[in-house]
Design a protein around this motif. Structure first.
Motif, mmCIF file in Angstrom:
data_model
loop_
_atom_site.group_PDB
_atom_site.id
_atom_site.type_symbol
_atom_site.label_atom_id
_atom_site.label_comp_id
_atom_site.label_asym_id
_atom_site.label_seq_id
_atom_site.Cartn_x
_atom_site.Cartn_y
_atom_site.Cartn_z
ATOM 1 N N ARG A 98 8.397 -0.838 -18.422
ATOM 2 C CA ARG A 98 7.950 -1.562 -19.620
ATOM 3 C C ARG A 98 9.141 -2.004 -20.456
ATOM 4 N NH1 ARG A 98 5.590 1.366 -23.081
ATOM 5 N NH2 ARG A 98 5.704 3.369 -22.069
ATOM 6 N N LEU A 100 3.792 0.471 -8.621
ATOM 7 C CA LEU A 100 5.112 0.690 -9.233
ATOM 8 C C LEU A 100 6.189 -0.076 -8.469
ATOM 9 C CD1 LEU A 100 4.897 4.500 -10.045
ATOM 10 C CD2 LEU A 100 5.075 2.640 -11.715
ATOM 11 N N TYR A 144 5.557 9.591 -13.411
ATOM 12 C CA TYR A 144 4.938 8.312 -13.767
ATOM 13 C C TYR A 144 5.360 7.857 -15.159
ATOM 14 C CZ TYR A 144 1.889 4.393 -14.172
ATOM 15 O OH TYR A 144 1.448 3.104 -14.326
ATOM 16 N N ASP A 158 7.307 4.396 -15.760
ATOM 17 C CA ASP A 158 6.524 3.393 -16.479
ATOM 18 C C ASP A 158 7.220 2.987 -17.777
ATOM 19 O OD1 ASP A 158 3.982 1.856 -16.986
ATOM 20 O OD2 ASP A 158 3.906 3.256 -18.690
#
Length: 150
Positions: A146, A13, A138, A142
């Motif tokens: 993205r 990450l 997460y 995420d």
């Protein structure tokens, strides 16, 4: 769902975060990259800082019943999902500072580990399992990485 408490996943990450610069443009949504970092930091501020007031009993009940299942599941967020008012960042932020804060929060969270978070009460949802905390952390990060193509 990847495990944010795993050092390898936290480092992955951080690598994705480090690929972004102050001029990164979103693939969807209205936030700038500095606002996105500040927005993601709110999740951690609610855990580690006392700058966000806790919701009253009625709002907490509604969040627990309506929002929690969506937030802690493994189902990804849809593009342009509605943002809770507490997470709205309307003004410009310092890219370098917000990025560093986010990375510091990730490292702190990973160092504390899953056992620290197991059955830890959240700001809005009551006690969560370590898996639910993982999914919350997460999935949200995420989603926004993205959003910026990383």
């Amino acid at each position: 769902m990847k495990n944010i408490f795993d050092l390898k996943e936290t480092n992955a990450l951080i690598e994705r975060i480090n690929k972004l610069d102050a001029y990164a443009k979103p693939l969807w949504g209205k936030m700038s990259v500095d606002q996105m970092f500040a927005h993601c930091n709110v999740t951690y501020e609610m855990i580690y800082d006392s700058k966000h007031p806790k919701p009253n009993a009625f709002k907490k009940f509604m969040l627990k019943v309506v929002v929690k299942p969506y937030v802690v599941s493994e189902k990804p967020y849809k593009k342009n999902s509605r943002t809770a008012p507490e997470f709205v960042v309307a003004d410009s932020k310092n890219f370098v500072e917000e990025k560093a804060r986010l990375i510091d929060f990730l490292i702190k969270t990973q160092n504390l580990g899953a056992s620290y978070f197991d059955n830890k009460p959240s700001h809005s949802f009551g006690s969560l399992t370590a898996k639910e905390w993982n999914n919350l952390f997460y999935k949200h990060l995420d989603h926004h990485l993205r959003q910026f193509g990383v």
